[in-house]
Scaffold this motif. Structure first.
Motif, PDB file in Angstrom:
ATOM      1  N   ALA A 129       0.912  -1.008  -0.093  1.00 43.42           N
ATOM      2  CA  ALA A 129       0.101   0.026   0.142  1.00 43.42           C
ATOM      3  C   ALA A 129       0.849   1.350   0.168  1.00 43.42           C
ATOM      4  O   ALA A 129       2.053   1.245   0.508  1.00 43.42           O
ATOM      5  CB  ALA A 129      -1.022   0.066   1.210  1.00 43.42           C
ATOM      6  N   PHE A 130       0.324   2.414  -0.193  1.00 42.85           N
ATOM      7  CA  PHE A 130       1.012   3.568  -0.466  1.00 42.85           C
ATOM      8  C   PHE A 130       2.268   3.492  -1.202  1.00 42.85           C
ATOM      9  O   PHE A 130       2.394   2.737  -2.015  1.00 42.85           O
ATOM     10  CB  PHE A 130       1.135   4.124   0.988  1.00 42.85           C
ATOM     11  N   ASP A 131       3.277   4.149  -0.772  1.00 39.42           N
ATOM     12  CA  ASP A 131       4.724   4.216  -1.252  1.00 39.42           C
ATOM     13  C   ASP A 131       5.377   3.040  -0.365  1.00 39.42           C
ATOM     14  O   ASP A 131       6.657   3.508  -0.353  1.00 39.42           O
ATOM     15  CB  ASP A 131       5.463   5.506  -1.387  1.00 39.42           C
ATOM     16  N   HIS A 132       5.012   2.315   0.309  1.00 43.03           N
ATOM     17  CA  HIS A 132       5.817   1.572   1.491  1.00 43.03           C
ATOM     18  C   HIS A 132       6.734   0.731   0.595  1.00 43.03           C
ATOM     19  O   HIS A 132       7.734   0.275   1.354  1.00 43.03           O
ATOM     20  CB  HIS A 132       4.670   0.560   2.038  1.00 43.03           C
ATOM     21  N   ASN A 133       6.415   0.078  -0.617  1.00 39.44           N
ATOM     22  CA  ASN A 133       7.787  -0.564  -1.326  1.00 39.44           C
ATOM     23  C   ASN A 133       9.029   0.493  -1.292  1.00 39.44           C
ATOM     24  O   ASN A 133      10.314  -0.160  -1.256  1.00 39.44           O
ATOM     25  CB  ASN A 133       7.487  -0.943  -2.632  1.00 39.44           C
ATOM     26  N   ARG A 134       8.739   1.797  -1.610  1.00 44.95           N
ATOM     27  CA  ARG A 134       9.750   2.640  -1.739  1.00 44.95           C
ATOM     28  C   ARG A 134      10.463   2.988  -0.231  1.00 44.95           C
ATOM     29  O   ARG A 134      11.733   3.140  -0.039  1.00 44.95           O
ATOM     30  CB  ARG A 134       9.290   3.763  -2.238  1.00 44.95           C
ATOM     31  N   ILE A 135       9.661   2.852   0.795  1.00 44.62           N
ATOM     32  CA  ILE A 135      10.159   3.254   1.985  1.00 44.62           C
ATOM     33  C   ILE A 135      11.193   1.855   2.448  1.00 44.62           C
ATOM     34  O   ILE A 135      12.064   2.012   3.063  1.00 44.62           O
ATOM     35  CB  ILE A 135       8.932   3.456   3.322  1.00 44.62           C
ATOM     36  N   VAL A 136      10.656   0.839   2.090  1.00 46.30           N
ATOM     37  CA  VAL A 136      11.408  -0.295   2.362  1.00 46.30           C
ATOM     38  C   VAL A 136      12.654  -0.351   1.657  1.00 46.30           C
ATOM     39  O   VAL A 136      13.900  -0.710   2.140  1.00 46.30           O
ATOM     40  CB  VAL A 136      10.827  -1.538   2.369  1.00 46.30           C
ATOM     41  N   GLU A 137      12.730  -0.196   0.475  1.00 45.65           N
ATOM     42  CA  GLU A 137      13.970   0.126  -0.184  1.00 45.65           C
ATOM     43  C   GLU A 137      14.940   0.930   0.181  1.00 45.65           C
ATOM     44  O   GLU A 137      16.257   0.996   0.179  1.00 45.65           O
ATOM     45  CB  GLU A 137      13.723   0.346  -1.744  1.00 45.65           C
ATOM     46  N   TYR A 138      14.356   2.155   0.766  1.00 46.80           N
ATOM     47  CA  TYR A 138      15.263   3.205   1.323  1.00 46.80           C
ATOM     48  C   TYR A 138      15.925   2.834   2.557  1.00 46.80           C
ATOM     49  O   TYR A 138      16.997   2.948   2.968  1.00 46.80           O
ATOM     50  CB  TYR A 138      14.281   4.322   1.456  1.00 46.80           C
ATOM     51  N   ALA A 139      15.070   2.037   3.393  1.00 40.65           N
ATOM     52  CA  ALA A 139      15.606   1.256   4.502  1.00 40.65           C
ATOM     53  C   ALA A 139      16.568   0.450   4.187  1.00 40.65           C
ATOM     54  O   ALA A 139      17.650   0.365   5.017  1.00 40.65           O
ATOM     55  CB  ALA A 139      14.319   0.711   5.543  1.00 40.65           C
ATOM     56  N   LEU A 140      16.522  -0.332   3.252  1.00 42.92           N
ATOM     57  CA  LEU A 140      17.483  -1.422   2.808  1.00 42.92           C
ATOM     58  C   LEU A 140      18.726  -0.563   2.256  1.00 42.92           C
ATOM     59  O   LEU A 140      20.085  -1.149   2.851  1.00 42.92           O
ATOM     60  CB  LEU A 140      16.946  -2.394   1.670  1.00 42.92           C
TER      61      LEU A 140
END
Lengths: 238, 238
Positions: A129-140
């Motif tokens: 949902a939302f841009d949460h894939n992008r957030i996880v990518e950033y965290a990684l």
């Protein structure tokens, strides 16, 4: 300033844990996700989180929503980044303050799991949902660029650990196999760990040595996952 | 979720530049502040910033408000931290997403100054509006803990620089004098800078050598003041 009213605030949390992966030879990074039970993004998986109540501190809201949905209560959460692109939510605009934490596998095992909470391998996520894939990518990305020069790996381990356990962390974060002998030489040359003189209890002929992190001579470098100065060292009365 | 409506969003920016200080022997960190022309905190000094319009990206809002008030337009702003304590504003609750940048003195000289915009020494600030003293303290802490193992100092300097100029940066950030010979030995041993073979143009008998940063072998370490991956390396379509 009337345009401000259109922007809602939320908090979300990325929790990484190291888990054995049945599909590969080594441990990988996993994170808990929560299934949305309403629009927007009904039934899609999302980071644990929620709206920010008017009287709650950001980190407190992140910890509360994380605990309510997953049962997890990491010792501390660090603020990761604030995501605020106008188009990141299909509903009205939401600015999300994102926190993160690394947890040991023992802590991770305390998480509630069920139809609406599940652990996912960080490199095999569905569309979130939302841009949460992008957030996880950033965290990684943050994790991978930090692991080389910091003690982030320590957050995944206990007070003492074997070289093999430490290599597991580096392999999981960097997503590649590391040669054991080279890894040992590099780590020992760095002076970052100390042989405790103890070995893993067990019946093996040569049980592995236990190491701990070397705390001397690192005063200039803060633990990137230590307490935030915003809550510890900085006066709050200004 | 009705409580969310009570929280307003704002952006603020901390700009550090290195400037000569008439009261001390060495250069120190300065930052531009803007005088408030309305309540709350009427007439108090504050970081450049403003409310977040409903359709503007966070970094764009920070850059715009900075430019409108000070005339400054740093090449890039990095997100520093989001401050959201419920009591940080005397008015209604405001969550502030704070950006920061380090600027060369040439860039800093382009700033507008006047009755309502002025540069202040970072270690001699008056009592600022909101929790802005705390925000500056946090930014200084981040700067001081990063300077030892990163190229932050580079952001204050041009492409090439003398050892004396580099020492000025370290002295300003760390707020202490450094022995020139020890500093030279430490920096040269670190391999972080390279002698360009050139010297400062001038009439002195032995003009100082010019150095540049060594870019080799640092691929694993991102420039902490380089472009954010959030705007560069991360797909934005998720």
């Amino acid at each position: 300033m009337s345009a401000q009213a259109a922007v809602a605030l939320a908090v979300s949390t990325v929790i990484f844990a190291l888990r054995s992966d049945a599909e590969s030879d080594f441990k990988t990074l996993w994170l808990p996700l929560v299934r949305r039970t309403r629009d927007p993004y009904l039934d899609q998986w999302a980071l644990p989180g929620g709206g920010l109540p008017g009287d709650e501190e950001l980190a407190a809201a992140a910890a509360r929503t994380l605990h309510e949905t997953t049962g997890l209560a990491p010792r501390y959460l660090e603020q990761l980044y604030t995501f605020g692109d106008p188009g990141r939510s299909a509903g009205g605009r939401v600015v999300s303050v994102v926190y993160w934490a690394l947890v040991e596998s023992g802590e991770a095992d305390l998480a509630v799991v069920g139809d609406n909470v599940r652990w996912f391998a960080a490199d095999r996520l569905p569309r979130l949902a939302f841009d949460h894939n992008r957030i996880v990518e950033y965290a990684l990305w943050r994790l991978r660029t930090k692991v080389e020069y910091s003690r982030i790996a320590h957050a995944f381990l206990g007070e003492t650990f074997t070289l093999s356990q430490l290599r597991d962390v580096h392999e999981a974060v960097l997503q590649k196999s590391l040669d054991p002998a080279n890894f040992r030489r590099t780590i020992e040359a760095s002076g970052s760990i100390v042989d405790t003189g103890e070995r893993v209890a067990g019946t093996r002929h040569r049980p592995p040595r236990l190491y701990r992190y070397n705390d001397s001579g690192r005063q200039g470098e803060p633990d990137p996952f230590g307490p935030e100065p915003a809550t510890a060292a900085i006066p709050t009365t200004n």
